[in-house]
Scaffold this active site. Sequence first.
Site, PDB file in Angstrom:
ATOM      1  CD  GLU A 137      -8.256  -5.806  -2.111  1.00 35.64           C
ATOM      2  OE1 GLU A 137      -9.119  -5.324  -1.370  1.00 35.64           O
ATOM      3  OE2 GLU A 137      -7.731  -5.153  -3.026  1.00 35.64           O
ATOM      4  CE  LYS A 177      -6.249  -8.421   2.171  1.00 33.59           C
ATOM      5  NZ  LYS A 177      -5.266  -7.337   1.982  1.00 33.59           N
ATOM      6  NE  ARG A 228       5.386  -8.116  -7.898  1.00 35.04           N
ATOM      7  CZ  ARG A 228       4.939  -6.923  -7.502  1.00 35.04           C
ATOM      8  NH1 ARG A 228       3.818  -6.460  -8.000  1.00 35.04           N
ATOM      9  NH2 ARG A 228       5.591  -6.245  -6.636  1.00 35.04           N
TER      10      ARG A 228
END
Length: 280
Positions: free
Chosen positions: A3, A48, A119
């Site tokens: 973040e 971000k 991911r």
Amino acid sequence: MPELPEVETLKRELSRVLVGKKIKNFSAEKFALDLVGKKIESVERRAKILILELSTSQKLEAKSYLLVHLKMTGQLIYLPASGTKAKPVMGGHPEDPTKYTRAVFQFTDTSQLLFNDLRKFGWLKLVSSSEAATILDRHGVEPLSRAFTLDKFKEILARYPKRKIKQLLLDQTLIAGLGNIYVDEACFGAYILPTRLVGSLNEQEVADLHQAIIAVLKLSISKKGTSARNYRRSTGEKGGMVALLNVYGRAKLPCKRCAGTIAKIKLNGRGTHFCNSCQK
DNA sequence: GTGTTTGTTATCAA
DNA sequence: CTTGATAACAAACA
């Protein structure tokens, strides 16, 4: 979950080591980017997103911008030129690209930058100045900028009285850079339940929440961010904020400031943490 | 095999 | 326009 504080940490660290470096080689399985020969002029952050400003040796050629979003599991690991000691990263060593390394930047001085992403949600985009503006301008006010005044915060809240406060704080088009961790922490800091409707907050609660947002972001930056899972600093080290978290990741543990217990529920599909006693 | 983890965008519905 | 819900992306872990 990088973040604002995590990306800001990377911005500060990478700014020190990358500015002035020239890209000698770039390889990636999925991002076909024309980066060879470009020089890094600056490293910035918006929301971000990390922004590398790039120039070419052709003086009249327009600058280009490499935007980097780490999404949930992205890392940017910097490997200095030659003979450096390694710290473990994702079960491997930073000097050896792991199986999660999606892109490698090699600089002319033999230093390298690795983009790792378990991911594969993260992305790299090479864009023009105007394209960069289009993407960056979709985001709301920077909570650590002077523009994020209490009046500005009130103005944002006034537009969406029926939303739950957590959901509003997560909306990147309104306030940029808060994610699941810092929203829960900011609500705790203001003694407010994340399930509260925006319109139900009184003047004092709004002011407390405004301050709590700023305070938790600044504290985390001073600790180099939260390494709850995959996040690492550019050195491969963990950030030091986890020990200072009050609610995130503390389900069923005692509240640090009252006799209550930290509860965990699902709110709009997100794991949501709060003290069942001192948050109202 | 199930549920959980979360940033962002898209899409559909009321 | 506001809001809410859901899926999609993808991989690991308990």
